[in-house]
Enzyme design. Sequence first.
Site, PDB file in Angstrom:
ATOM      1  N   LEU A  37       3.068 102.071  31.055  1.00  0.00           N
ATOM      2  CA  LEU A  37       2.955 101.100  29.953  1.00  0.00           C
ATOM      3  C   LEU A  37       2.319 101.771  28.749  1.00  0.00           C
ATOM      4  CD1 LEU A  37       3.185  98.021  29.310  1.00  0.00           C
ATOM      5  CD2 LEU A  37       0.818  97.823  30.055  1.00  0.00           C
ATOM      6  N   ALA A  38       1.373 102.660  29.021  1.00  0.00           N
ATOM      7  CA  ALA A  38       0.728 103.424  27.946  1.00  0.00           C
ATOM      8  C   ALA A  38       0.173 104.708  28.529  1.00  0.00           C
ATOM      9  CB  ALA A  38      -0.417 102.603  27.350  1.00  0.00           C
ATOM     10  N   ALA A  69      -2.700 107.464  27.410  1.00  0.00           N
ATOM     11  CA  ALA A  69      -3.726 107.870  26.441  1.00  0.00           C
ATOM     12  C   ALA A  69      -4.336 109.199  26.865  1.00  0.00           C
ATOM     13  CB  ALA A  69      -4.780 106.781  26.334  1.00  0.00           C
ATOM     14  N   SER A  70      -5.310 109.647  26.081  1.00  0.00           N
ATOM     15  CA  SER A  70      -5.848 110.990  26.301  1.00  0.00           C
ATOM     16  C   SER A  70      -6.552 111.144  27.636  1.00  0.00           C
ATOM     17  CB  SER A  70      -6.818 111.323  25.180  1.00  0.00           C
ATOM     18  OG  SER A  70      -7.680 110.247  24.985  1.00  0.00           O
ATOM     19  N   SER A 117      -6.395 108.566  30.281  1.00  0.00           N
ATOM     20  CA  SER A 117      -5.758 107.888  31.410  1.00  0.00           C
ATOM     21  C   SER A 117      -4.340 107.455  31.088  1.00  0.00           C
ATOM     22  CB  SER A 117      -6.588 106.664  31.779  1.00  0.00           C
ATOM     23  OG  SER A 117      -6.606 105.805  30.666  1.00  0.00           O
ATOM     24  N   GLN A 118      -3.677 106.985  32.131  1.00  0.00           N
ATOM     25  CA  GLN A 118      -2.315 106.470  31.986  1.00  0.00           C
ATOM     26  C   GLN A 118      -2.282 105.104  32.672  1.00  0.00           C
ATOM     27  OE1 GLN A 118       0.868 109.269  31.775  1.00  0.00           O
ATOM     28  NE2 GLN A 118       1.793 108.386  33.618  1.00  0.00           N
ATOM     29  N   ASP A 145     -16.266 100.093  21.632  1.00  0.00           N
ATOM     30  CA  ASP A 145     -15.045 100.859  21.346  1.00  0.00           C
ATOM     31  C   ASP A 145     -13.964  99.870  20.896  1.00  0.00           C
ATOM     32  OD1 ASP A 145     -13.417 103.046  21.183  1.00  0.00           O
ATOM     33  OD2 ASP A 145     -12.990 103.203  23.319  1.00  0.00           O
TER      34      ASP A 145
END
Length: 549
Positions: free
Chosen positions: A129-130, A132-133, A135-136, A287
């Site tokens: 789904l996404a 990122a730096s 995690s996935q 964040d």
Amino acid sequence: MTFASLRRGYQVIRTLLHYGLDDVLPPTLLPGYFKLLRLCLFWVRNRHKDKCGGERLKLAMQELGPVYIKFGQMLSTRRDLLSDEWAQELSMLQDRVPAFDSALAREAIEAELKAPIDSLFDDFDDTPLASASISQVHTATLKSNGQQVVLKVLRPNVEANIKADLELMLQVATWVNRLLGEGNRLRPVEVVEDYQNTILGELNLKLEALNATKLRNNFLDSDALYIPYVYEELCHPRLMVMERIDGIPVSDIEALNAQGTNLKLLAERGVELFFTQVFRDNFFHADMHPGNIFISREHPENPFYIGLDCGIMGSLNEEDKRYLAENFLAFFNRDYHRIAQLYVESGWVSADTDILAFEQAVKLVCEPMFNKPLNEISFGHVLLELFRTARRFDIVVQPQLVLLEKTLLYIEGLGRQLYPQLDLWQTAKPFLERWMAEQVGPKAIFKKVQTNLPFWSDKLPEFPELIYDNLKLGRKLLGSQQQMLDRYLKYQQKAHKSNFLLITSAVLLICGTILFAQTDTLWLASACLGSGALVWGAGWRSRPKNRKF
Ligand SMILES: Nc1ncnc2c1ncn2[C@@H]1O[C@H](COP(=O)(O)OP(=O)(O)OP(=O)(O)O)[C@@H](O)[C@H]1O
């Protein structure tokens, strides 16, 4: 230093040079032979001279990968260190990176669960789904209750890569620190260490799961924020499983408008959320960039936020909270002397700061802000300017306040993006004033009594016994003190008597010796010497022996 870290170091320097970032360093910092080294060792041509420094740094960080991207994002919030132009460029760093192989994701998930994916989940989607730096994210359905969930899994080797990059960064920071000299304003080692603490915290998804549950519980009854349910029993340091949410990304204003979202209410709720997290719960999401915030699809007239990614949370101690609230109130009352006093009282600047000079400096930066209409003043900028000013007076950098300032800037930016006429002060003032009244007014005393009540009611039955014991102890103490005093007085009396006798004997002996020289007073001399000897004997015997009382 290993070969791998040497190679990475070379790669980092080469990338920075490729973007011409050596240009932005003062020439005095670079050794004379540097130009030659650059030519021989790094052989870089594309100088990107047409781009500004901030943009070149952004591109270099983008090329260097996840750790540098996150570092750049963190740097962009340190507006006390960077100029607005550089900070603006770095804040545009994108954290979306190419996905890694789903077979590796499956392997990592099964290793954490110690069970095959199919035994716990249906419909595991191999297309992330996404990504990122760090995690996935993959979607699936939980077998036990049929709920749609997402599985967030760390990238393979991410810990080792981050640690290696951090080590290198620390070495470079130490080197730069040495070049700039102790006491320099940039404090690179401090900046890297601060970043290290944040990013290492993000590497533990179990911790993130606990944070998310805590925040969710704080807002269970809220109509302003929803945090997805976390399946804690399925969470591990490298895997997190949570309810899948369906919302509109907060940055998609067009979609929000299309469904008729009440943007004014949403913007006000954002500010309210910030103050509730900081002042009521003392636990805030730190964040809050747009990628982590979604808006509910149902009931657009009464919209709420959906928050993701609780990897970085902040909290302030009671004192910092009070000083902060008072700071804002003092600012809006234009009481600059109070602001200066607060900085010293809180220990944010050292106690020997020249209050008058600091007050003048604060006034100088704050007063022009009031040239704008009140609804355009930003709390985040107020804090930012105050910290910048305090930096000149050697502020002791408080990481929790930097986090807070960054969060505040995000929230305000978001609020103004959603509803440009948002009057932050009008939205926040009642909240702050109510909170302050609760801290210092009769309510505060009542609250303190209320908090301590269980302790006192616990101790109440023991009271008569405690009073009796204390009185007994007091009498005993008084008794023993009295005895000590008596002993001391006796000692003094004896000492006085003995001193008197010894001095008298000395006088008699001296007189006897003088008379002895004159033959006609021999009998008198003998009497003096004899009585002198006797008195000396008496004085010597009466001297006090024990100095202990
Ligand atoms: N519970 C969820 N439901 C739906 N989508 C989700 C959920 N959790 C994460 N996502 C999607 O995955 C993306 C990345 O998730 P998240 O921000 O938690 O990962 P991250 O690795 O911490 O990223 P970042 O680099 O932003 O810190 C989110 O922007 C969102 O699109």
